[in-house]
Design a protein around this motif. Structure first.
Motif, PDB file in Angstrom:
ATOM      1  N   ALA A 177       2.447  -2.001   3.454  1.00 45.01           N
ATOM      2  CA  ALA A 177       2.558  -0.650   4.003  1.00 45.01           C
ATOM      3  C   ALA A 177       3.533   0.192   3.185  1.00 45.01           C
ATOM      4  CB  ALA A 177       2.999  -0.715   5.460  1.00 45.01           C
ATOM      5  N   GLU A 178       4.639  -0.415   2.766  1.00 45.70           N
ATOM      6  CA  GLU A 178       5.618   0.326   1.963  1.00 45.70           C
ATOM      7  C   GLU A 178       5.039   0.712   0.609  1.00 45.70           C
ATOM      8  OE1 GLU A 178       9.971  -0.209  -0.214  1.00 45.70           O
ATOM      9  OE2 GLU A 178       9.234  -1.783   1.117  1.00 45.70           O
ATOM     10  N   MET A 179       4.318  -0.223  -0.029  1.00 46.17           N
ATOM     11  CA  MET A 179       3.735   0.088  -1.337  1.00 46.17           C
ATOM     12  C   MET A 179       2.718   1.217  -1.210  1.00 46.17           C
ATOM     13  SD  MET A 179       3.568  -0.416  -4.596  1.00 46.17           S
ATOM     14  CE  MET A 179       4.152  -2.037  -5.096  1.00 46.17           C
ATOM     15  N   LEU A 180       1.855   1.150  -0.199  1.00 45.30           N
ATOM     16  CA  LEU A 180       0.851   2.198  -0.014  1.00 45.30           C
ATOM     17  C   LEU A 180       1.529   3.542   0.211  1.00 45.30           C
ATOM     18  CD1 LEU A 180      -2.175   2.880   0.273  1.00 45.30           C
ATOM     19  CD2 LEU A 180      -1.921   2.452   2.741  1.00 45.30           C
ATOM     20  N   ALA A 181       2.575   3.577   1.022  1.00 44.76           N
ATOM     21  CA  ALA A 181       3.286   4.831   1.293  1.00 44.76           C
ATOM     22  C   ALA A 181       3.922   5.379   0.022  1.00 44.76           C
ATOM     23  CB  ALA A 181       4.338   4.607   2.372  1.00 44.76           C
ATOM     24  N   ARG A 182       4.526   4.518  -0.775  1.00 43.55           N
ATOM     25  CA  ARG A 182       5.175   4.974  -2.007  1.00 43.55           C
ATOM     26  C   ARG A 182       4.147   5.478  -3.018  1.00 43.55           C
ATOM     27  NH1 ARG A 182      10.487   3.919  -2.789  1.00 43.55           N
ATOM     28  NH2 ARG A 182      11.552   2.622  -1.244  1.00 43.55           N
ATOM     29  N   VAL A 183       3.046   4.745  -3.152  1.00 44.80           N
ATOM     30  CA  VAL A 183       1.987   5.170  -4.080  1.00 44.80           C
ATOM     31  C   VAL A 183       1.417   6.509  -3.642  1.00 44.80           C
ATOM     32  CG1 VAL A 183      -0.362   4.661  -4.862  1.00 44.80           C
ATOM     33  CG2 VAL A 183       1.388   2.861  -4.894  1.00 44.80           C
ATOM     34  N   ASN A 184       1.172   6.680  -2.363  1.00 46.14           N
ATOM     35  CA  ASN A 184       0.585   7.934  -1.882  1.00 46.14           C
ATOM     36  C   ASN A 184       1.549   9.105  -1.996  1.00 46.14           C
ATOM     37  OD1 ASN A 184      -1.961   6.978  -1.382  1.00 46.14           O
ATOM     38  ND2 ASN A 184      -1.528   6.406   0.753  1.00 46.14           N
ATOM     39  N   LEU A 192      -2.889  14.996  -5.666  1.00 41.70           N
ATOM     40  CA  LEU A 192      -4.059  14.155  -5.458  1.00 41.70           C
ATOM     41  C   LEU A 192      -4.112  13.659  -4.015  1.00 41.70           C
ATOM     42  CD1 LEU A 192      -3.788  11.994  -8.709  1.00 41.70           C
ATOM     43  CD2 LEU A 192      -5.417  13.862  -8.263  1.00 41.70           C
ATOM     44  N   PRO A 193      -5.316  13.363  -3.508  1.00 44.81           N
ATOM     45  CA  PRO A 193      -5.427  12.817  -2.144  1.00 44.81           C
ATOM     46  C   PRO A 193      -4.876  11.401  -2.095  1.00 44.81           C
ATOM     47  CG  PRO A 193      -7.570  12.809  -3.221  1.00 44.81           C
ATOM     48  CD  PRO A 193      -6.653  13.567  -4.131  1.00 44.81           C
ATOM     49  N   PRO A 194      -4.404  10.966  -0.938  1.00 44.09           N
ATOM     50  CA  PRO A 194      -3.836   9.615  -0.824  1.00 44.09           C
ATOM     51  C   PRO A 194      -4.911   8.547  -0.899  1.00 44.09           C
ATOM     52  CG  PRO A 194      -3.937  10.644   1.323  1.00 44.09           C
ATOM     53  CD  PRO A 194      -4.338  11.713   0.335  1.00 44.09           C
ATOM     54  N   PHE A 195      -4.490   7.355  -1.286  1.00 41.99           N
ATOM     55  CA  PHE A 195      -5.373   6.200  -1.228  1.00 41.99           C
ATOM     56  C   PHE A 195      -5.522   5.748   0.219  1.00 41.99           C
ATOM     57  CE2 PHE A 195      -4.012   4.722  -5.693  1.00 41.99           C
ATOM     58  CZ  PHE A 195      -5.169   5.234  -6.279  1.00 41.99           C
ATOM     59  N   ARG A 275     -10.177   6.229  -4.702  1.00 45.40           N
ATOM     60  CA  ARG A 275      -9.892   6.663  -3.340  1.00 45.40           C
ATOM     61  C   ARG A 275      -9.232   5.596  -2.486  1.00 45.40           C
ATOM     62  NH1 ARG A 275     -15.623   8.851  -1.331  1.00 45.40           N
ATOM     63  NH2 ARG A 275     -16.187   6.753  -2.018  1.00 45.40           N
ATOM     64  N   GLU A 276      -9.188   4.342  -2.952  1.00 43.13           N
ATOM     65  CA  GLU A 276      -8.651   3.280  -2.110  1.00 43.13           C
ATOM     66  C   GLU A 276      -7.902   2.242  -2.938  1.00 43.13           C
ATOM     67  OE1 GLU A 276     -12.223   2.417  -0.061  1.00 43.13           O
ATOM     68  OE2 GLU A 276     -13.091   1.223  -1.695  1.00 43.13           O
ATOM     69  N   MET A 277      -7.103   1.463  -2.240  1.00 45.34           N
ATOM     70  CA  MET A 277      -6.178   0.564  -2.924  1.00 45.34           C
ATOM     71  C   MET A 277      -6.026  -0.744  -2.153  1.00 45.34           C
ATOM     72  SD  MET A 277      -2.084   1.138  -3.612  1.00 45.34           S
ATOM     73  CE  MET A 277      -1.435  -0.045  -2.424  1.00 45.34           C
ATOM     74  N   GLN A 300      -2.128  -4.921  -8.084  1.00 49.65           N
ATOM     75  CA  GLN A 300      -2.637  -3.728  -7.383  1.00 49.65           C
ATOM     76  C   GLN A 300      -4.050  -3.454  -7.894  1.00 49.65           C
ATOM     77  OE1 GLN A 300      -1.366   0.145  -8.763  1.00 49.65           O
ATOM     78  NE2 GLN A 300      -1.001   0.835  -6.655  1.00 49.65           N
ATOM     79  N   SER A 301      -4.961  -3.249  -6.970  1.00 50.40           N
ATOM     80  CA  SER A 301      -6.339  -2.905  -7.323  1.00 50.40           C
ATOM     81  C   SER A 301      -6.666  -1.531  -6.750  1.00 50.40           C
ATOM     82  CB  SER A 301      -7.326  -3.945  -6.773  1.00 50.40           C
ATOM     83  OG  SER A 301      -7.058  -5.225  -7.297  1.00 50.40           O
ATOM     84  N   VAL A 302      -7.272  -0.685  -7.568  1.00 52.30           N
ATOM     85  CA  VAL A 302      -7.701   0.634  -7.100  1.00 52.30           C
ATOM     86  C   VAL A 302      -9.190   0.800  -7.401  1.00 52.30           C
ATOM     87  CG1 VAL A 302      -5.419   1.660  -7.403  1.00 52.30           C
ATOM     88  CG2 VAL A 302      -7.036   1.727  -9.294  1.00 52.30           C
ATOM     89  N   GLY A 303      -9.912   1.466  -6.469  1.00 51.53           N
ATOM     90  CA  GLY A 303     -11.346   1.612  -6.623  1.00 51.53           C
ATOM     91  C   GLY A 303     -11.839   2.940  -6.077  1.00 51.53           C
TER      92      GLY A 303
END
Length: 306
Positions: A177-184, A192-195, A275-277, A300-303
């Motif tokens: 959750a912390e990584m997603l928040a920091r990346v977004n 850019l829109p968030p993952f 759009r997603e991670m 980390q994977s992004v798609g």
């Protein structure tokens, strides 16, 4: 009486003019005469008495550190003096006995006084004796020409350091959750829109992180030659992925900082078409566990999504 303190920072300090502690021998659990236990136990009791007074967790006796400390003491007795710090000797000896030291310190005393009086002398304890980072103690004692040489070796095992450094990674849901928040937050700052989180990308990332840890390799391709998109499609993510890898980072903040400092990794994070991670994290078992005992692997994977 002369004392020297030395450690892996190569610092050497000399002190003289030590005063006698106003303590009864029973304060350390001794009977006043030399106890049946070896001097290692008596010095351990003294240091732990001082640590208890300072609220520091006790030292633990280490047979392998005793071996190294005894070698050092016997060399000093043979030379007839306290030697200055030999930079390579102690680390090499620690390696030979199988002690993985994150850090170490060595304190030395040479004295003509009886052992009991040295044990109860104020100032005889090296500074490392009260340093809570050090958990392991080795003691060496050797006599020559009426002079007793004492060597105290304090160890901070790599396993203890690694366990403390990775403790906050145990709650994987919180880390993700912390990584997603920091990346977004980085993506929003770039307009850019968030993952969105994707459980399948989490699984793909975790599988690769664990595979690198277990099979002792690092890279985007497996030993069989499968790249990120090959692995993703095999797991059911059909459109392929971008992948970031980093090791030996002990927080989401550190891992993200490393990725953002690399143009290629930063490009994946700021890809406007993704759009997603997903996130994977594999942590070694520490304490010389094999394989990957002291490794921390982030993936980390992004798609683009379906």
């Amino acid at each position: 009486m002369k004392t020297w303190i030395r450690g892996c920072v190569r610092a050497v300090v000399c002190a003289t003019g030590l005063a006698v502690l106003p303590l009864a021998p029973g304060a350390f659990g001794l009977d006043g005469a030399r106890a049946a236990a070896p001097w290692q136990d008596e010095w351990l009791a003294r240091f732990n008495w001082e640590r208890a007074r300072g609220g520091v967790r006790p030292l633990l006796p280490s047979p392998v550190l005793n071996q190294v400390a005894q070698q050092e003491a016997e060399e000093m007795a043979r030379d007839g003096r306290i030697r200055s710090c030999a930079a390579a000797a102690v680390p090499e000896r620690l390696r030979r006995v199988g002690y993985s030291a994150h850090d170490w310190r060595e304190g030395c005393i040479s004295a003509q006084a009886p052992p009991d009086s040295v044990l109860f002398t104020r100032g005889a304890s090296p500074e490392a004796a009260l340093d809570g980072h050090f958990r392991d103690l080795g003691v060496g004692v050797a006599v020559a020409g009426g002079v007793t040489h004492y060597v105290f070796l304090f160890g901070w095992h790599q396993g203890d350091y690694f366990a403390a450094a990775t403790a906050r990674l145990a709650d994987r849901a919180k880390v993700e959750a912390e990584m997603l928040a920091r990346v977004n937050a980085v993506r929003r700052n770039a307009g850019l829109p968030p993952f969105a989180p994707n459980p399948l990308l989490d699984r793909i990332s975790q599988e690769h992180a664990e595979d690198m840890l277990t099979r002792s390799y690092s890279g985007h391709r497996t030993p069989e030659g499968l790249g990120p998109s090959d692995r993703a499609r095999a797991d059911g993510y059909k459109v392929g992925i971008g992948e970031n890898i980093v090791e030996q980072r002990f927080s989401a903040e550190e891992a993200l900082e490393a990725w953002l400092g690399s143009p290629g990794h930063r490009r994946n994070i700021l890809d406007p078409d993704c759009r997603e991670m997903g996130l994977g994290l594999a942590v070694g078992g520490g304490y010389d566990a094999a394989p990957g005992g002291y490794r921390v692997v982030w993936v980390q994977s992004v798609g683009r999504g379906e």
